[in-house]
Structures are given as C-alpha cells and as structure tokens.
Scaffold this active site. Structure first.
Site, mmCIF file in Angstrom:
data_model
loop_
_atom_site.group_PDB
_atom_site.id
_atom_site.type_symbol
_atom_site.label_atom_id
_atom_site.label_comp_id
_atom_site.label_asym_id
_atom_site.label_seq_id
_atom_site.Cartn_x
_atom_site.Cartn_y
_atom_site.Cartn_z
ATOM 1 N N ALA A 169 0.898 -0.760 0.862
ATOM 2 C CA ALA A 169 -0.245 0.069 0.529
ATOM 3 C C ALA A 169 0.782 1.353 0.006
ATOM 4 O O ALA A 169 0.758 2.462 -0.721
ATOM 5 C CB ALA A 169 -0.743 0.416 1.241
ATOM 6 N N LYS A 191 -7.582 -16.212 0.355
ATOM 7 C CA LYS A 191 -6.905 -15.199 -0.477
ATOM 8 C C LYS A 191 -8.235 -15.755 -1.388
ATOM 9 O O LYS A 191 -8.851 -14.972 -2.473
ATOM 10 C CB LYS A 191 -5.998 -16.020 -1.142
ATOM 11 N N PRO A 206 -0.103 -11.111 -6.772
ATOM 12 C CA PRO A 206 1.259 -10.740 -6.649
ATOM 13 C C PRO A 206 2.076 -12.694 -5.906
ATOM 14 O O PRO A 206 1.553 -13.233 -5.142
ATOM 15 C CB PRO A 206 2.570 -9.776 -5.222
ATOM 16 N N SER A 259 6.884 -11.577 3.643
ATOM 17 C CA SER A 259 7.880 -12.968 2.762
ATOM 18 C C SER A 259 9.280 -12.013 2.557
ATOM 19 O O SER A 259 10.119 -12.335 3.056
ATOM 20 C CB SER A 259 8.095 -11.944 0.916
#
Length: 346
Positions: free
Chosen positions: A22, A166, A191, A206
């Site tokens: 973001a 998700k 992504p 990640s």
C-alpha cells in the site's frame, strides 16, 4: 501512464495504508499527481506512515489524508470511498497461525472485500483494483511443470487456510461484480512473494525470509520453490490496472521471472553482499528435518506441503496487455537486503 495534470483532480482510496504494498502504491500515486486517501485501523499510525513515505522519497503534505476504517466493521467505509474515482483495495486481514478453525481467516477476508466493494459501488467508484495473491492461483493442483497463469485457480479443497481465504475472497469479489456491481469495474493483482525496499519496521511476511537468512536464524534452506517480485513493480502494476481499459475484468500475476529455490536466494545474497551476508547459510536442508520441526512450529507446518513442488508462474499477460516491465528477481532480493541493512532493521 496518464499525464499528471489530469490526475490532480482524481482521488484514489488505498486501503490498509500502513502496509508494505500500500505504501509503495501511495508513493507512486502521489508522484503521478493523484490525491490520495488511505485507510488505517488506527489514526495513531498517521505520523509513522508519513515518515515511511518520506523514506520512500515523498513528502505527502495535504495531497494525502487518512481515515479510520477496519475491514471487520461497516463503519466509515462509505465516507472512505466518497468522492473517489478509483479504489486500490490492498488491505487484507493478517494471517493467523494459531486459529482454531479456518473460518477465522476465511470469513474476515471475504467479508472485508465485500464491504469495500459495496461501499465503492454505492458511491460511484469507477474501478477497484484488488490485491489478491498467488495463493489464489497455485495451490492444490497436481504437480505441473508448465507455469501457472491467470486461468488457474487454487483448489480450495487442498489448500492451507490462508491461501484458501485469499482464493475465496477473490472469487467473492468477481461474483459480486458480476451480480451486483452495477457497471463498476474490477481488476485483480496476484503477486508472488513480495520483496523490495522496506521503508520502516512494517513490512510483509515475505521479507522475513531475507531477514532470517541475513541474521543466520535459518540453519539452511528448505527445498521450497517460489516466485519473487519487487514491491515497486507490484505498485506500478496496480496503477496500470487502475487506468488501462484493457485491465477491466482481468487478473494479473505479478512475478519478476521464473521461480527459484530458496537455496538460490541465499546464494544471491552471498554472492552480492560480501561481509553483510557472512551469516547466510546457502545449503539445502533435508526434508525430514522440516517434517520434524513442523510437529512443534505451525509456521514450519504450513511449509511442508510445498516441499519439492515447482511453483513457477508467468507474468506474460501483464507484460503484453499492460506494458508492465518488472525488475529481475535478484534485483528485488538485493533491494530488500540493502534496505534492511540501511535502516538497521536486522
């Protein structure tokens, strides 16, 4: 991209404004002249977010304002989207490792997406770009060598809870647009593991892979295959998907190239960072070691189904349809490491 003069009349809502992706979206929106509104779960974080944006080279000033809104409640979403031409729905509930039932992750993810879409539709937003994940694409399939693309969907009967959440959230979004969208447009970005320059102590999970390698916390590398992409390129793809007519109704995988094994990530750090990478252990861990560790550690347990499985994906669609050109995977990995070192976050 659109010229910036026409953008300064346009207001874009970015949800989850303190998040890693973001903030890079906000930086690029401001650099292209847009007015930006960002949601935060608590307005106490505004100064911290502005400081991180400064680290990213942007003095936001009055072109950025914040509003408190939480994906788990209806309050303030209609105010958040009011006057916006576009919405980048980047926020997502944090993955829980200690859940008792998978619905603890699935329900908030799906409800949160629908809350934002409903409010956006009711206030006349033109297009929403949803940050989905590769987790909605690659899980639960028979082992395959061909790269996954946007036509693939995770099989939720064989997916871990986070990836299942998700997938179901993204499917709910497409369903909403088809049945109740009233002409509002949607694009989604999926992504792979997001790397790139961190701006402060708040970054995506990640990044912990690089941190744990650099600090020597990882005794070696599990036999896991993954794709990687630079956060700046993920943000650029969101902005392209926001304005390009070709992106309407489309999903886009974001990867910096062919997937690699984690041991190759360790080698990239070792070969390029000299003394800063002296604690990195570029050796393959035996699968049995991980299976034993999984008995005690829920984080490790979530990795076991991935051992030895190729996870290659392709971004050919984003490259050809939207003219996207991502940095290479080594560049993304090294940008992550260099920012962690520079900001003393190890």
């Amino acid at each position: 991209m659109m010229n910036t003069n026409s953008n300064n009349e346009k207001l874009v809502l970015v949800t989850g404004g303190s998040g890693f992706i973001a903030m890079h979206c906000i930086i690029q929106l401001l650099n292209q002249g847009y007015q930006v509104r960002a949601t935060l779960r608590s307005l106490d974080r505004e100064l911290e977010v502005r400081a991180m944006l400064r680290e990213g080279g942007v003095e936001a000033g009055e072109r950025l304002d914040f509003i408190q809104a939480d994906l788990s409640a209806d309050d303030y979403w209609s105010e958040a989207v009011r006057g916006c031409t576009y919405v980048l729905h980047v926020a997502s509930p944090t993955p829980k490792l200690d859940f008792k039932h998978e619905d603890e992750m699935i329900t908030p993810a799906r409800e949160g997406v629908l809350r934002v879409l409903r409010a956006a539709r009711d206030t006349g937003v033109q297009r929403v770009v949803l940050t989905s994940a590769i987790g909605a694409v690659v899980y639960g399939h028979p082992k395959q060598t061909a790269p996954y693309d946007e036509t693939d969907w995770t099989d939720t009967t064989h997916a871990p809870a986070y990836q299942k959440s998700k997938t179901l959230a993204e499917k709910a979004a497409w369903e909403f647009i088809a049945q109740e969208g009233q002409g509002m447009e949607l694009a989604s970005i999926n992504p792979v593991a997001v790397m790139g320059p961190v701006l402060g102590a708040d970054y995506s999970h990640s990044i912990y892979l690089i941190k744990n390698l650099l600090t020597g916390k990882m005794a070696g590398c599990p036999k896991i295959n993954a794709g990687f992409v630079d956060v700046r390129d993920v943000a650029a793809l969101h902005l392209r998907a926001m304005v390009d007519p070709a992106a309407r109704g489309e999903r886009f995988i974001a990867t910096g190239g062919e997937s690699i094994w984690l041991v190759e990530v360790a080698k990239i750090l070792k070969e390029n960072l000299g003394a800063a990478a002296e604690k990195v252990k570029a050796r393959q861990l035996p699968n049995t070691l991980l299976r034993i560790a999984a008995l005690k550690d829920p984080m490790v347990k979530s990795m076991v189904p991935l051992l030895g499985i190729p996870m290659n994906t392709t971004s050919a669609k984003a490259i050809h349809l939207l003219g996207w050109s991502p940095r290479s995977i080594p560049e993304a990995i090294l940008a992550t490491a260099e920012s962690l070192i520079r900001l003393n976050l190890l």
